[in-house]
Enzyme design. Structure first.
Site, mmCIF file in Angstrom:
data_model
loop_
_atom_site.group_PDB
_atom_site.id
_atom_site.type_symbol
_atom_site.label_atom_id
_atom_site.label_comp_id
_atom_site.label_asym_id
_atom_site.label_seq_id
_atom_site.Cartn_x
_atom_site.Cartn_y
_atom_site.Cartn_z
ATOM 1 N N GLY A 248 0.784 -1.231 0.000
ATOM 2 C CA GLY A 248 0.000 0.000 0.000
ATOM 3 C C GLY A 248 0.812 1.276 0.000
ATOM 4 N N PRO A 291 4.657 -4.848 -1.384
ATOM 5 C CG PRO A 291 6.788 -4.073 -1.934
ATOM 6 C CD PRO A 291 6.067 -5.098 -1.113
ATOM 7 N N GLY A 292 3.061 -3.450 -4.243
ATOM 8 C CA GLY A 292 2.690 -3.681 -5.642
ATOM 9 C C GLY A 292 2.968 -2.411 -6.420
ATOM 10 C CE1 TYR A 334 -10.416 1.750 -7.405
ATOM 11 C CE2 TYR A 334 -8.639 2.007 -8.977
ATOM 12 C CZ TYR A 334 -9.441 1.197 -8.206
ATOM 13 O OH TYR A 334 -9.263 -0.151 -8.244
ATOM 14 C CB CYS A 361 -19.491 3.869 -26.645
ATOM 15 S SG CYS A 361 -18.905 3.741 -28.319
ATOM 16 C CD GLU A 362 -19.264 3.391 -20.206
ATOM 17 O OE1 GLU A 362 -19.603 4.222 -19.329
ATOM 18 O OE2 GLU A 362 -19.727 2.257 -20.295
ATOM 19 C CE1 TYR A 390 -3.391 -3.482 -8.005
ATOM 20 C CE2 TYR A 390 -2.214 -1.457 -7.509
ATOM 21 C CZ TYR A 390 -2.575 -2.741 -7.175
ATOM 22 O OH TYR A 390 -2.098 -3.294 -6.005
HETATM 23 N N1 LLP Z 1 -1.256 -6.880 -0.203
HETATM 24 C C1 LLP Z 1 -2.597 -7.032 -0.193
HETATM 25 C C2 LLP Z 1 -3.188 -8.003 0.708
HETATM 26 C C3 LLP Z 1 -3.388 -6.267 -1.042
HETATM 27 O O1 LLP Z 1 -4.697 -6.411 -1.008
HETATM 28 C C4 LLP Z 1 -2.776 -5.333 -1.922
HETATM 29 C C5 LLP Z 1 -3.577 -4.538 -2.824
HETATM 30 C C6 LLP Z 1 -1.385 -5.216 -1.908
HETATM 31 C C7 LLP Z 1 -0.662 -6.003 -1.029
HETATM 32 C C8 LLP Z 1 -0.644 -4.268 -2.810
HETATM 33 O O2 LLP Z 1 -1.019 -2.956 -2.623
HETATM 34 P P1 LLP Z 1 -0.186 -1.797 -3.347
HETATM 35 O O3 LLP Z 1 1.207 -1.792 -2.753
HETATM 36 O O4 LLP Z 1 -0.156 -2.097 -4.803
HETATM 37 O O5 LLP Z 1 -0.953 -0.562 -3.057
HETATM 38 N N2 LLP Z 1 -6.852 -1.403 -8.054
HETATM 39 C C9 LLP Z 1 -6.534 -0.419 -7.039
HETATM 40 C C10 LLP Z 1 -5.646 -0.979 -5.981
HETATM 41 C C11 LLP Z 1 -6.236 -2.177 -5.286
HETATM 42 C C12 LLP Z 1 -5.270 -2.733 -4.296
HETATM 43 C C13 LLP Z 1 -5.739 -4.042 -3.824
HETATM 44 N N3 LLP Z 1 -4.845 -4.655 -2.912
HETATM 45 C C14 LLP Z 1 -5.880 0.786 -7.720
HETATM 46 O O6 LLP Z 1 -5.771 0.781 -8.935
HETATM 47 O O7 LLP Z 1 -5.505 1.745 -7.056
#
Ligand code: LLP
Length: 444
Positions: A248, A291-292, A334, A361-362, A390
């Site tokens: 996150g 981290p993602g 979002y 078309c939105e 994402y």
């Molecule tokens: N760990 C868990 C359990 C999670 O649910 C998530 C993200 C992460 C790690 C990685 O989070 P990050 O570091 O990427 O923030 N689609 C949305 C984000 C959804 C995140 C869901 N879970 C967007 O585009 O902002």
């Protein structure tokens, strides 16, 4: 406008990423095109790993592959020595096909199907992050069936609200994820897991949300978790070797965003865990993070070709591109904000703000509402920054638009890592309809 990573402007006045001219990339691979700056992903991974190394701590940095999953990114993540978080059979399959070591895979998800759990056990994943009682019951059953011990963490919801968009905030008690602490569900889950000799409880997991700028939420969550770990020690006589505090960590999408460097988040996490363990005379756990976005988000740039334009007098100047919500749903979903440039005219001065429209078309298919640009011309190349997380992961074929290709760039070379979908791909799973003989419409 701040350029990210290896991005720069070359002698021709074009945007260059990884030493590769984006105008050439568009010519060679077409648009829309996702471009990833490999060096920036490497740098981000190092930033996380280094903090733990400097502190001499046992840790796993697991890339949350939901942010962007493909064979190539998973192979890169493997090379960087990271672990991997997967949330579905499909993400697991991608990881296995990429040759990722299964013992470094953590399997998440709030509704893993029995078939997915069985697949993960057969694949030998290192750890399940169990989310609910249904899953615990299944894991017990499968561990007996396969006569195999299963490592797991319990996902708990610490009752902390991360200050972020409500759709990506997950730590609050009233959430579909995990076991909540207050009602005693987490305690009941621990009791159930400890009853099974095949289930090895490594510890707990919490993820408070996404795009977080302030470490206060992590600190609060860890403090709450330790109060419960202490209670569980008294109740069950057990301490656990791992603490997973999720992902996150926020990134800078637009000028106004003020994320703190990832090192600061990690330091805050370490300091809090150290305080909580020292207080109790406990050893430091192995710390896992996930981290993602912060690994791949700002490493991704999307290139589009500008097509139609429309000026509504006194209102917006619309500039349409050859992609949109199909390759980046985040603005529509979002209200996410992005910055961009004309990649083929980096030296031209921005004259006024333009509204960047997608081709779906939105009415809501708008990528950016007020992007300062030089007067665009048909055929100009628009680069939108920070689309690495994402974007492709949430892409769709709405309006039957083929999904874009992906290239990795580094050391002045480009590598195609995901091919552009073709029209034929769009109907690959379609089957013809043949009218039923029982249908009265067709009877004489
Ligand atoms: N760990 C868990 C359990 C999670 O649910 C998530 C993200 C992460 C790690 C990685 O989070 P990050 O570091 O990427 O923030 N689609 C949305 C984000 C959804 C995140 C869901 N879970 C967007 O585009 O902002």
């Amino acid at each position: 406008m701040v350029l990210h990573g290896t991005s720069s402007v070359n002698a021709a006045g074009h945007l260059e990423i990884g030493g590769v001219d984006t105008v050439e990339l568009a010519k060679q691979f077409g648009t829309p095109l996702y471009v990833y700056d490999v060096a920036l992903i490497q740098q981000r991974a190092q930033q996380f790993l280094q903090v733990f190394a400097e502190e001499g701590l046992q840790a796993q940095v697991a890339y949350a592959s939901k942010a962007f999953s493909s064979i190539a990114i998973i192979q890169l993540v493997d090379q960087l020595g990271l672990s991997l978080d997967v949330v579905s059979g499909g993400e697991l399959y991608t990881a296995i096909q990429a040759g990722f070591p299964p013992e470094r895979i953590h399997f998440h998800g709030n509704n893993k199907s029995p078939a997915e759990m069985e697949y993960a056990i057969q694949a030998g994943v290192g750890c399940f992050v169990a989310d609910n009682f249904y899953e615990i019951a299944w894991l017990k059953r499968l561990s007996e069936q396969y006569k195999q011990s299963i490592n797991l963490l319990l996902r708990i919801t610490p009752g902390v609200e991360a200050h972020t968009h409500e759709y990506i905030s997950t730590g609050q008690e009233d959430s579909k994820f995990g076991f909540d602490l207050v009602s005693g569900q987490a305690t009941a889950a621990i009791e159930q897991v400890l009853q099974s000799s095949n289930l090895q409880l490594l510890g707990v997991h919490s993820h408070i949300g996404s795009q977080i700028f302030d470490p206060a939420g992590f600190i609060q969550a860890i403090q709450k978790i330790y109060l419960h770990l202490e209670q569980w020690e008294g109740q069950f006589g057990r301490r656990f070797p791992v603490l997973n505090v999720g992902g996150g960590f926020g990134i800078r999408y637009v000028e106004g965003d003020r994320p703190i460097p990832v090192e600061q988040h990690v330091h805050a996490i370490i300091i809090t865990i150290r305080e909580e363990t020292t207080k109790r005379g406990w050893p430091m756990p192995e710390i896992w993070i996930e981290p993602g976005r912060s690994l791949v988000g700002d490493a991704g740039t999307t290139l589009y070709t500008i097509g139609s334009m429309k000026h509504v007098p006194g209102m917006h100047r619309y500039v349409a591109v050859d992609g949109g919500m199909t390759d980046n749903i985040r603005p529509a979903l979002y209200h996410a904000q992005y910055e961009g440039v004309l990649a083929n005219r980096m030296r031209d001065r921005a004259e006024q703000a333009f509204a960047i429209a997608g081709k779906c078309c939105e009415t809501g298919d708008m990528l950016i509402w007020d992007l300062p640009l030089p007067q665009p011309e048909h055929g100009d190349l628009l680069a939108v920054f920070c689309t690495g997380a994402y974007g492709y992961a949430m892409a769709s074929n709405y309006n039957r638009l083929p999904r874009p290709a992906i290239v990795f760039v580094e050391n002045s070379e480009a590598q195609l890592v995901v091919e552009r979908e073709s029209y034929a791909d769009l109907i690959r799973h379609d089957r013809p309809y043949s009218s039923s003989k029982k249908n009265p419409i067709h009877q004489p």
